[in-house]
Write an enzyme that holds these catalytic residues in place. Structure first.
Site, PDB file in Angstrom:
ATOM      1  CG  HIS A 167      -6.108  -5.702   2.217  1.00 33.25           C
ATOM      2  ND1 HIS A 167      -6.788  -4.560   1.884  1.00 33.25           N
ATOM      3  CD2 HIS A 167      -7.067  -6.565   2.659  1.00 33.25           C
ATOM      4  CE1 HIS A 167      -8.083  -4.731   2.101  1.00 33.25           C
ATOM      5  NE2 HIS A 167      -8.277  -5.932   2.576  1.00 33.25           N
TER       6      HIS A 167
ATOM      7  CG  ASN B  50      -9.326  -2.396  -0.170  1.00 33.46           C
ATOM      8  OD1 ASN B  50      -8.114  -2.226  -0.251  1.00 33.46           O
ATOM      9  ND2 ASN B  50     -10.010  -2.057   0.913  1.00 33.46           N
ATOM     10  CG  HIS B  51      -8.419   2.158  -0.306  1.00 36.61           C
ATOM     11  ND1 HIS B  51      -9.068   3.170   0.350  1.00 36.61           N
ATOM     12  CD2 HIS B  51      -8.147   1.224   0.632  1.00 36.61           C
ATOM     13  CE1 HIS B  51      -9.169   2.885   1.639  1.00 36.61           C
ATOM     14  NE2 HIS B  51      -8.598   1.705   1.839  1.00 36.61           N
TER      15      HIS B  51
ATOM     16  CG  ASP C 119      -1.942  -1.080   1.219  1.00 39.46           C
ATOM     17  OD1 ASP C 119      -1.695  -2.121   0.596  1.00 39.46           O
ATOM     18  OD2 ASP C 119      -2.995  -0.890   1.853  1.00 39.46           O
TER      19      ASP C 119
ATOM     20  CG  HIS D  28      -3.266   3.933   1.740  1.00 33.93           C
ATOM     21  ND1 HIS D  28      -4.528   3.929   1.177  1.00 33.93           N
ATOM     22  CD2 HIS D  28      -3.115   2.713   2.306  1.00 33.93           C
ATOM     23  CE1 HIS D  28      -5.106   2.766   1.402  1.00 33.93           C
ATOM     24  NE2 HIS D  28      -4.260   2.005   2.079  1.00 33.93           N
TER      25      HIS D  28
ATOM     26  CG  ASP E  43      -5.325  -0.267  -0.900  1.00 34.71           C
ATOM     27  OD1 ASP E  43      -6.157  -0.471  -1.808  1.00 34.71           O
ATOM     28  OD2 ASP E  43      -5.537  -0.533   0.289  1.00 34.71           O
TER      29      ASP E  43
ATOM     30  CG  HIS F 126      -4.938  -4.865  -2.315  1.00 33.99           C
ATOM     31  ND1 HIS F 126      -3.922  -3.986  -2.030  1.00 33.99           N
ATOM     32  CD2 HIS F 126      -5.903  -4.608  -1.392  1.00 33.99           C
ATOM     33  CE1 HIS F 126      -4.264  -3.222  -1.007  1.00 33.99           C
ATOM     34  NE2 HIS F 126      -5.465  -3.569  -0.595  1.00 33.99           N
TER      35      HIS F 126
END
Lengths: 445, 471
Positions: A344, A129-130, A69, A71, A97, A270
């Site tokens: 994740h 998932n983001h 990730d 982010h 992500d 992910h």
């Protein structure tokens, strides 16, 4: 300098590119991504080591870096590239992500997308998932786009790209051992030892110094490598030389005997597994070009988490499942995988291997959300140099169930690839100037 | 400081008290908000009205007050800082303070787990379990008798304490997810409002007991919560990341900005602009020294100070919304007003935040007959709909509580542990009017609508973002 290179330069400086350019970029990216399968085949590239010329080493050190990730932590993404090696010299696989939570989701994602379009074979992006419309409206990316562009157009373009991102990747032909370390500084006198040791896991700090090195014999017996001392003095059971001779010379041997080389592939995804996906081929059959559904195989791949349970469990996230060691081992066995790499979940140490190293969580956002105090990590895999560098590839298809009775049946598990974790901290922040205040929301007008 | 346009207003409403001589049936509060569409019902419910009335009542009480003096002399301005002697705590306030101290003491019995962990510390579950098991006894000891025995003739009737307990237990974060957010904060507000309705607080002039509640109960509550967050590394519940106001809290920004607003003579005349003379500049939030100085007396700076305690990095980067608000022209009263609007829109109107709020007899799901119909807005229609029944998952259900850190699906239904409200502090931009396209209805509901300018209440949201499967 092409427009694309200019955009890359601008984004590297952390400045967003104009909306029309984003639109064009997203269009190109979709054209590119639509050609990729749901599961992208990635080769672990050769790591060339020139020990005598340390200055050249970094530039040539083009392994495959697997990242978790991000982010929107742009400055930390820059730190990641510094630690892992720059693009295009180094190959990267990002496990999703890219956006949400951080301040620079936009700059981070657009930069990765630019690099993907510019160097399609060097960069692999898979979906987290983001990377979804619904999640980005709840966790920040939507708000960010509105703020930085004044409209939701850019958010919309990005979401259209999200729908085309692959769901997973298969890394083929990763070497079973790291052989000798590429580190120069610390272990000069002890290099002979490491030559003879089959290094399975190596942990480097952000300066490239070895913090810890775990031979296969020890890694196999201990799941908790944090406790393993960095000096691998224990006798390895095998006296064979490391199989890391110069690539193409065939000067390496397959010391693992029946648990042969090349090992199984590494599946990157992910989140994790799905009760509805027994084989990698099942993933290939999904229709991925859509918003992430609330349930079903595609949802699970992006949302599930491994956990210390047996079988499947309900996920507290409200999407995906929890899955235990038995599920992972069966899946790996059935699909001839040696490892599942996933992201994740925040891991304070940057990475966490579970279930006898059959699955690893890689987390690449240091000091997550400015407060978690965690370090980040990326996982480097290198190409197996045995068999003269020849790796049997079936066009990404490793579901060779017919072969399973061979090497795997005895141990039940294929020995994992050599794994080099590079651990790094959040980028220093002193240099970031304070911007002008932006107009506030209409609540305050 | 007098308001530029004096308005004739009805006295500021206080949350009505229940009459102890009337029959009242208490019930175990239950979850009623099951999908995004239920938000519209919530916004016109009795419960919503009561929550908003109570919050506005507390807010008004924190405005500095002009104390009239004999003619010719300069009026005295009384501020309501934390720690001031000017606020006298009633017995109920003192008891609730003790209750919170007891809860804080339980932290010593559940020291954070030292083993390997992700982020949230699983020992929070132990703290929570101890609290759960001791709460009946603690409430018995620390709730006024008239509350505990509020019109109970039958022995087997549900006790009012059952309802209060439900809100109090929901006020400290989710033991399952190891997070804390504005939904939990809302639950504590309901706990206090419930005691108020049950005649538990002292009968005083408007504002007097309210100030005691804020400084004597709410402030200690915030410090307990912050200790929990730090001790057990509770994560933000469903946050917008840096684009939310604050990872965990909202109400201190409302009450704290009220503390620094211009002084008033009567509660019903809240100014909408200006600041208390001598108040720190809102821009001071980026100055660590000023924050450090102000945090001990002001709730707004106290909340900012906590951000500095837990976050590393440039303030404008990890808290861009607060940074921008610090540049609002128009002073603390303007900020106060904006915070109230934002609370209505980003906390009370957001499905992920209020979905676990339980409704009973004190806070009723029943429709408020006087409520304005809720706007048919894109905002409400784009709330996530109920996830399709995950019967498939039920078969895999595992009894143990997973250690979890990470993103929850906004459509998530509670899994095993009852009522943990999931919170989200949201960014204001999601309701920016320039992309409404459809339904720019306004969220004019009783209560907040009285304090809110009509023109700024556009509530269009995220057109085109509804997931294809959303109902």
């Amino acid at each position: 300098m092409s427009d694309l290179d200019r955009a890359i330069a601008q984004l590297r400086a952390c400045r967003p590119i104009p909306e029309p350019q984003v639109r064009e970029l997203c269009y190109k990216a979709r054209e590119l991504l639509i050609e990729e399968g749901n599961v992208v085949g990635v080769d672990a590239p050769v790591t060339v080591r020139i020990h005598t010329i340390p200055a050249l080493r970094l530039a040539l050190m083009n392994g495959l870096q697997i990242c978790g990730d991000i982010h929107g932590q742009f400055h930390d993404l820059m730190e990641l590239f510094r630690v892992g090696g720059d693009v295009p010299e180094t190959n990267y696989l990002f496990m999703g992500d890219f956006v949400d939570r951080g301040f620079y989701s936009l700059e981070s994602f657009l930069l990765l997308l630019c690099l993907k379009v510019r160097y399609p074979d060097r960069i692999t992006l898979i979906r987290g998932n983001h990377e979804s419309r619904q999640i980005t409206t709840v966790y920040g990316f939507y708000d960010e786009c509105l703020r930085k562009y004044g409209s939701a157009n850019v958010w919309r373009y990005c979401c259209e790209v999200f729908d085309y991102l692959a769901l997973g990747a298969l890394v083929m032909g990763a070497s079973n051992t790291l052989g000798t370390s590429t580190s120069t500084s610390t272990n000069e006198s002890g290099t002979q030892l490491t030559e003879e040791e089959e290094i399975e896991i190596e942990i480097l700090n952000s300066a490239g110094d070895v913090m810890s090195r775990i031979p296969r014999s020890m890694a196999a017996s201990s799941d908790n490598h944090e406790t393993v001392n960095s000096s691998p003095l224990s006798e390895t059971s095998r006296g064979a030389p490391a199989r890391s001779g110069p690539v193409g010379t065939g000067a390496t041997s397959d010391s693992l005997g029946s648990v042969g080389n090349p090992g199984g592939a590494v599946l990157c995804v992910h989140g994790g597994l799905s009760p509805l996906v027994e084989t990698v081929d099942k993933i290939r059959l999904l229709d991925r070009k859509q918003e992430v559904p609330h349930e079903g195989p595609m949802c699970d791949l992006l949302w599930s988490d491994p956990d210390e349970i047996e079988g499947w469990g309900l996920s507290p996230r409200g999407a995906g499942f929890l899955f235990g060691a038995d599920i992972v081992k069966l899946f790996n066995h059935r699909n001839n995988l040696s490892l599942i790499a996933r992201a994740h979940q925040l891991v304070m140490e940057g990475f966490k291997e579970m279930f006898d190293a059959s699955i690893v969580t890689v987390w690449s956002a240091p000091n997550y959300c400015y407060r978690c105090g965690n370090v980040a990590a990326i996982l480097e895999l290198t190409e197996d140099g045995s068999n003269g560098g020849y790796i049997p590839r079936a066009n990404g298809d490793v579901n060779r169930t017919g072969d399973l009775l061979g090497p795997v049946a005895a141990g039940g598990q294929i020995s994992g690839p050599g794994r080099r974790y590079r651990v790094f901290e959040a980028a220093p922040q002193d240099s970031r100037g304070m911007p002008a205040k932006k107009p506030v929301a209409d609540y305050f007008l | 400081m007098p308001a530029s346009r004096p308005e004739i207003k009805a006295p500021r409403p206080r949350l009505p008290l229940l009459n102890p001589s009337n029959n009242h049936t208490f019930i175990q509060p239950t979850k009623r908000i099951n999908d995004g569409q239920d938000i519209a019902n919530f916004l016109t419910s009795e419960a919503y009205h009561d929550i908003v009335t109570f919050l506005m009542q507390l807010n008004a009480s924190m405005f500095p007050t002009v104390i009239p003096t004999p003619e010719g002399e300069k009026n005295h301005i009384q501020t309501w800082e934390a720690g001031t002697n000017a606020v006298v705590f009633s017995n109920t306030v003192l008891k609730l303070k003790v209750l919170l101290e007891d809860l804080e003491g339980i932290i010593a019995e559940a020291p954070p787990d030292q083993g390997p962990r992700r982020f949230g510390n699983i020992s929070f579950r132990k703290w929570y379990q101890i609290v759960e098991s001791r709460l009946p006894e603690l409430l018995k000891r620390n709730l006024p008798a008239q509350v505990r025995s509020f019109h109970q003739d039958g022995q087997d009737e549900t006790s009012p304490v059952i309802e209060l307990e439900s809100y109090l237990l929901g006020a400290f974060g989710s033991a399952q997810r190891l997070d804390y957010g504005t939904g939990h904060e809302l639950s504590f507000l309901a706990f206090l409002g419930g005691i108020w309705k049950l005649n538990g607080f002292a009968t005083t002039d408007p504002g007097v007991e309210e100030r005691g509640i804020v400084l004597g109960v709410f402030v200690p509550y915030l410090s307990l919560v912050r200790r929990l967050i730090k001790t057990y590394s509770l994560e933000p519940a469903g946050s917008h990341g840096v684009w939310g106001l604050d990872d965990h809290s909202f109400i201190p920004y409302i009450l704290g900005s009220a503390q620094l607003s211009p002084p008033i003579t009567k509660l019903e005349e809240l100014p909408s602009e200006g600041s208390l003379p001598g108040a720190p500049d809102p821009a001071a939030v980026v100055k660590a020294l000023i924050v450090e100085r102000e945090r001990h007396r002001n709730l707004y700076f106290d909340a900012i100070g906590f951000i500095y305690d837990v976050k590393k990095g440039p303030f404008w980067e990890h808290s861009p919304i607060l940074y921008d608000i610090s540049g609002v022209p128009g002073g603390w009263a303007k900020i106060n007003k904006g915070m109230i609007k934002m609370y209505n829109a980003e906390v009370l109107s957001k499905f992920p935040v209020v979905q676990h709020f339980p409704f009973g007899s004190l806070f009723q799901w029943q429709q408020d007959p006087h409520a304005m119909p809720p706007p048919v807005s894109a905002h409400i229609s784009s709330q996530p709909a109920r996830a399709s029944p995950s019967s498939a998952q039920a078969g895999y259900a595992s009894a143990r509580e997973p250690v979890q850190e990470g993103t929850r699906a906004p459509w998530a239904q509670p899994t095993s542990m009852g009522r943990p409200p999931m919170a989200a502090t949201a960014a204001p931009w999601s309701r920016h009017p320039d992309r409404t396209g459809l339904g720019t209805g306004s969220t004019h509901n009783r209560g907040i609508a009285r304090d809110v300018d009509a023109q700024a209440q556009s509530s269009g949201d995220i057109v085109g973002t509804r997931a294809p499967w959303a109902k």
